[in-house]
Design a protein around this motif. Structure first.
Motif, PDB file in Angstrom:
ATOM      1  N   TRP A 192       0.846  -1.186   0.000  1.00 17.88           N
ATOM      2  CA  TRP A 192       0.000   0.000   0.000  1.00 17.88           C
ATOM      3  C   TRP A 192       0.887   1.242   0.000  1.00 17.88           C
ATOM      4  N   GLY A 193       0.536   2.187  -0.807  1.00 13.10           N
ATOM      5  CA  GLY A 193       1.303   3.418  -0.891  1.00 13.10           C
ATOM      6  C   GLY A 193       2.356   3.413  -1.970  1.00 13.10           C
ATOM      7  N   THR A 194       2.533   2.311  -2.695  1.00 10.65           N
ATOM      8  CA  THR A 194       3.480   2.268  -3.814  1.00 10.65           C
ATOM      9  C   THR A 194       3.144   3.355  -4.826  1.00 10.65           C
ATOM     10  N   MET A 195       4.161   4.088  -5.268  1.00  6.72           N
ATOM     11  CA  MET A 195       3.942   5.216  -6.159  1.00  6.72           C
ATOM     12  C   MET A 195       4.420   4.964  -7.587  1.00  6.72           C
ATOM     13  N   ASP A 196       5.067   3.845  -7.845  1.00 12.99           N
ATOM     14  CA  ASP A 196       5.548   3.530  -9.189  1.00 12.99           C
ATOM     15  C   ASP A 196       5.688   2.013  -9.303  1.00 12.99           C
ATOM     16  N   MET A 197       5.124   1.450 -10.362  1.00 17.95           N
ATOM     17  CA  MET A 197       5.192   0.004 -10.568  1.00 17.95           C
ATOM     18  C   MET A 197       5.973  -0.357 -11.825  1.00 17.95           C
ATOM     19  N   THR A 198       6.756   0.585 -12.356  1.00 16.21           N
ATOM     20  CA  THR A 198       7.500   0.337 -13.587  1.00 16.21           C
ATOM     21  C   THR A 198       8.427  -0.855 -13.444  1.00 16.21           C
ATOM     22  N   ASP A 199       9.164  -0.930 -12.341  1.00 16.94           N
ATOM     23  CA  ASP A 199      10.092  -2.044 -12.151  1.00 16.94           C
ATOM     24  C   ASP A 199       9.355  -3.378 -12.089  1.00 16.94           C
ATOM     25  N   LEU A 200       8.161  -3.380 -11.493  1.00 22.56           N
ATOM     26  CA  LEU A 200       7.385  -4.616 -11.409  1.00 22.56           C
ATOM     27  C   LEU A 200       6.952  -5.063 -12.799  1.00 22.56           C
ATOM     28  N   TYR A 201       6.515  -4.113 -13.602  1.00 31.77           N
ATOM     29  CA  TYR A 201       6.135  -4.444 -14.971  1.00 31.77           C
ATOM     30  C   TYR A 201       7.341  -4.903 -15.791  1.00 31.77           C
ATOM     31  N   ASP A 202       8.495  -4.303 -15.560  1.00 35.48           N
ATOM     32  CA  ASP A 202       9.696  -4.714 -16.293  1.00 35.48           C
ATOM     33  C   ASP A 202       9.958  -6.201 -16.091  1.00 35.48           C
ATOM     34  N   GLY A 203       9.769  -6.663 -14.844  1.00 39.39           N
ATOM     35  CA  GLY A 203       9.982  -8.077 -14.572  1.00 39.39           C
ATOM     36  C   GLY A 203       8.989  -8.967 -15.287  1.00 39.39           C
ATOM     37  N   LEU A 204       7.723  -8.551 -15.323  1.00 37.53           N
ATOM     38  CA  LEU A 204       6.693  -9.362 -15.963  1.00 37.53           C
ATOM     39  C   LEU A 204       6.838  -9.338 -17.489  1.00 37.53           C
ATOM     40  N   VAL A 205       7.205  -8.175 -18.024  1.00 34.87           N
ATOM     41  CA  VAL A 205       7.447  -8.090 -19.475  1.00 34.87           C
ATOM     42  C   VAL A 205       8.630  -8.971 -19.856  1.00 34.87           C
ATOM     43  N   ALA A 206       9.687  -8.934 -19.044  1.00 33.11           N
ATOM     44  CA  ALA A 206      10.860  -9.763 -19.316  1.00 33.11           C
ATOM     45  C   ALA A 206      10.531 -11.241 -19.250  1.00 33.11           C
ATOM     46  N   ALA A 207       9.534 -11.593 -18.433  1.00 31.28           N
ATOM     47  CA  ALA A 207       9.108 -12.994 -18.326  1.00 31.28           C
ATOM     48  C   ALA A 207       8.172 -13.398 -19.458  1.00 31.28           C
ATOM     49  N   ASN A 208       7.920 -12.451 -20.387  1.00 24.89           N
ATOM     50  CA  ASN A 208       7.096 -12.715 -21.574  1.00 24.89           C
ATOM     51  C   ASN A 208       5.615 -12.864 -21.243  1.00 24.89           C
ATOM     52  N   ALA A 209       5.139 -12.116 -20.242  1.00 26.89           N
ATOM     53  CA  ALA A 209       3.695 -12.119 -19.952  1.00 26.89           C
ATOM     54  C   ALA A 209       2.940 -11.530 -21.129  1.00 26.89           C
ATOM     55  N   ASP A 210       1.724 -12.036 -21.356  1.00 25.18           N
ATOM     56  CA  ASP A 210       0.884 -11.462 -22.413  1.00 25.18           C
ATOM     57  C   ASP A 210      -0.349 -10.761 -21.844  1.00 25.18           C
ATOM     58  N   VAL A 211      -0.561 -10.830 -20.522  1.00 30.28           N
ATOM     59  CA  VAL A 211      -1.663 -10.143 -19.860  1.00 30.28           C
ATOM     60  C   VAL A 211      -1.310  -9.986 -18.383  1.00 30.28           C
ATOM     61  N   ILE A 212      -1.820  -8.945 -17.761  1.00 27.56           N
ATOM     62  CA  ILE A 212      -1.623  -8.730 -16.327  1.00 27.56           C
ATOM     63  C   ILE A 212      -2.935  -9.001 -15.614  1.00 27.56           C
ATOM     64  N   LEU A 213      -2.904  -9.858 -14.600  1.00 30.31           N
ATOM     65  CA  LEU A 213      -4.041 -10.050 -13.695  1.00 30.31           C
ATOM     66  C   LEU A 213      -3.744  -9.232 -12.443  1.00 30.31           C
ATOM     67  N   LEU A 214      -4.555  -8.202 -12.232  1.00 33.55           N
ATOM     68  CA  LEU A 214      -4.287  -7.198 -11.197  1.00 33.55           C
ATOM     69  C   LEU A 214      -5.231  -7.365 -10.015  1.00 33.55           C
ATOM     70  N   VAL A 215      -4.677  -7.299  -8.817  1.00 29.93           N
ATOM     71  CA  VAL A 215      -5.469  -7.259  -7.590  1.00 29.93           C
ATOM     72  C   VAL A 215      -5.012  -6.032  -6.818  1.00 29.93           C
ATOM     73  N   ALA A 216      -5.835  -4.982  -6.850  1.00 25.35           N
ATOM     74  CA  ALA A 216      -5.459  -3.705  -6.245  1.00 25.35           C
ATOM     75  C   ALA A 216      -6.698  -2.945  -5.828  1.00 25.35           C
ATOM     76  N   ASN A 217      -6.523  -2.067  -4.855  1.00 26.83           N
ATOM     77  CA  ASN A 217      -7.544  -1.106  -4.486  1.00 26.83           C
ATOM     78  C   ASN A 217      -7.304   0.202  -5.243  1.00 26.83           C
ATOM     79  N   PRO A 218      -8.146   1.212  -5.057  1.00 27.86           N
ATOM     80  CA  PRO A 218      -8.108   2.372  -5.962  1.00 27.86           C
ATOM     81  C   PRO A 218      -6.775   3.098  -6.063  1.00 27.86           C
ATOM     82  N   LEU A 219      -6.135   3.434  -4.939  1.00 25.81           N
ATOM     83  CA  LEU A 219      -4.906   4.215  -5.015  1.00 25.81           C
ATOM     84  C   LEU A 219      -3.830   3.500  -5.813  1.00 25.81           C
TER      85      LEU A 219
END
Length: 436
Positions: free
Chosen positions: A243-270
């Motif tokens: 909670w309170g994370t302000m940037d998820m670019t690094d997290l996406y970099d890991g998933l893109v590098a793993a060759n993901a084709d879709v993101i399944l997201l579990v998050a609240n509004p912020l």
């Protein structure tokens, strides 16, 4: 689908509450950074910031004491519109029941307490509700972590807890016997299967998981992995955020590098806003579609306003259970909507209803509670709890219930009640064509 979108495009923007006051930036006691502006719903019905306890409706004049119902939800923080949506569903049900004579010769009255997404405040709220004379049940809000922390106090007071949003499987499968928690909402065990099924139906086979680091995120991790395993698949990667994370670019970099084709997201509004903004800022070739649990929609109009400019760059879908735009029972939904627009000003069409699932779930729960009180012929909590497990058929706005709850099943909805949805250009939640 195009016809529905065209219709929605002709209508005005979503409705405003009677009074909305801005709440300045602040962090909660457990360290959640809150970067978005907050709305405090400060109305004659529920001034939950200024006063801890306030009736949601003027106390009806009646010879017998009112039967009290509590609302324990986020009313002033990031998911405040989910709490207000739930409150509106309760108010609509109470008004309807009271106009028709109440229950056991008594009227319902709502008491609202604001937990602001803070488990400690939630426990305090449940403790106060548990001690209130003539209070039979509490309706809960969006946050699974809050509900999980409240379970011990709920059962200590033998307090019936009616879940209108929080989806964590352990909220219901909590190990208490007798179990005082009942839910008309999503169950993560089913949500995981639904999100995977819909991703597969859309042609994706390499999902990456982006989950909040809470009991709710962990509940979904188990459900999604199990659903994938049954198909001989596994996530290509799992990334967690606080909670309170302000940037998820690094997290996406890991998933893109793993060759993901879709993101399944579990998050609240912020954090949902951050997830979508971070995806939009990636190079075009790296952007992935997002299929989200419904927690993001708990931010209502604030969430949409925060991501609106990015939705042309990010393909976003999310889970829903009910829509006034395309309801399962149009006549029942029309009656409820007519009551909604006459009760809450500046709401003129179905797309004006923010967070419709919260309103529909809460409305359904209060009517089921009424049936249980009538069956038990008392407001004694253990007796009403038992009656909830043995209700007969009920025709609701969400579904026809053969038996809403049983001694071994306290979730009233199933995966068959779930839909994927998207936002229209005006911010209305539009259900997609349901898979056959």
């Amino acid at each position: 689908m195009s016809r529905i979108l065209a219709w929605v495009g002709l209508v005005g923007l979503m409705c405003h509450l009677s009074l909305i006051l801005p709440l300045k930036y602040q962090s909660s006691s457990y360290g959640r950074a809150q970067a978005a502006s907050r709305d405090v719903f400060d109305t004659a019905q529920a001034n939950t910031q200024a006063k801890t306890v306030e009736p949601a409706l003027p106390a009806p004049q009646h010879s017998a004491p009112n039967i009290l119902i509590g609302l324990d939800a986020d009313m002033s923080s990031a998911s405040a519109e989910s709490g207000e949506a739930i409150r509106r569903g309760i108010v609509l049900a109470i008004n309807e029941i009271n106009r028709n004579g109440g229950v056991l010769g008594r009227h319902f009255q709502l008491i609202v307490r604001d937990h602001r997404g803070n488990p400690g405040r939630g426990i305090d709220n449940i403790e106060a509700f548990g001690k209130m004379k003539n209070l039979v049940a509490v309706v809960g809000g969006i946050h699974t972590p809050v509900a999980l922390e409240e379970l011990e106090t709920i059962h200590h007071h033998q307090l019936i807890y009616l879940g209108a949003w929080a989806a964590g499987t352990p909220v219901i499968d909590n190990g208490y016997d007798p179990n005082y928690v009942f839910r008309v909402s999503v169950r993560d065990e089913y949500a995981g299967e639904f999100l995977v099924r819909e991703a597969m139906r859309m042609g994706y086979r390499r999902p990456g998981l982006l989950l909040e680091q809470t009991g709710w995120g962990e509940s979904n991790e188990r459900a999604i992995i199990n659903a994938l395993r049954q198909r001989g698949l596994a996530p290509v990667g799992i990334e967690w955020f606080q909670w309170g994370t302000m940037d998820m670019t690094d997290l996406y970099d890991g998933l893109v590098a793993a060759n993901a084709d879709v993101i399944l997201l579990v998050a609240n509004p912020l954090e949902g806003v951050v997830a979508i903004q971070s995806m939009a800022y990636l190079p075009v070739a790296q952007r992935l579609p997002i299929i989200s649990h419904w927690g993001i929609t708990g931010g209502g109009r604030d969430f949409f306003r925060s991501v609106r400019e990015h939705l042309s760059s990010v393909d976003l879908y999310f889970l829903q259970t009910f829509s006034f735009i395309e309801p399962p029972f149009p006549e029942r939904a029309a009656r409820l909507f007519n009551a909604y627009k006459s009760t809450f000003p500046q709401c003129n069409s179905p797309q004006d209803v923010f967070s419709p699932v919260g309103t529909a779930h809460a409305y359904e729960l209060i009517h089921l509670l009424k049936l249980a009180i009538e069956k038990a012929a008392t407001i004694n909590r253990p007796a009403v709890r038992k009656a909830l497990e043995h209700l007969g058929t009920y025709q609701g706005v969400i579904r026809d219930y053969a038996s809403p709850f049983t001694p071994t099943r306290h979730d009233a909805l199933t995966i068959d009640d779930f839909r994927l949805a998207r936002y229209s250009d005006q911010g209305a939640i539009i259900p997609l064509q349901k898979a056959q």
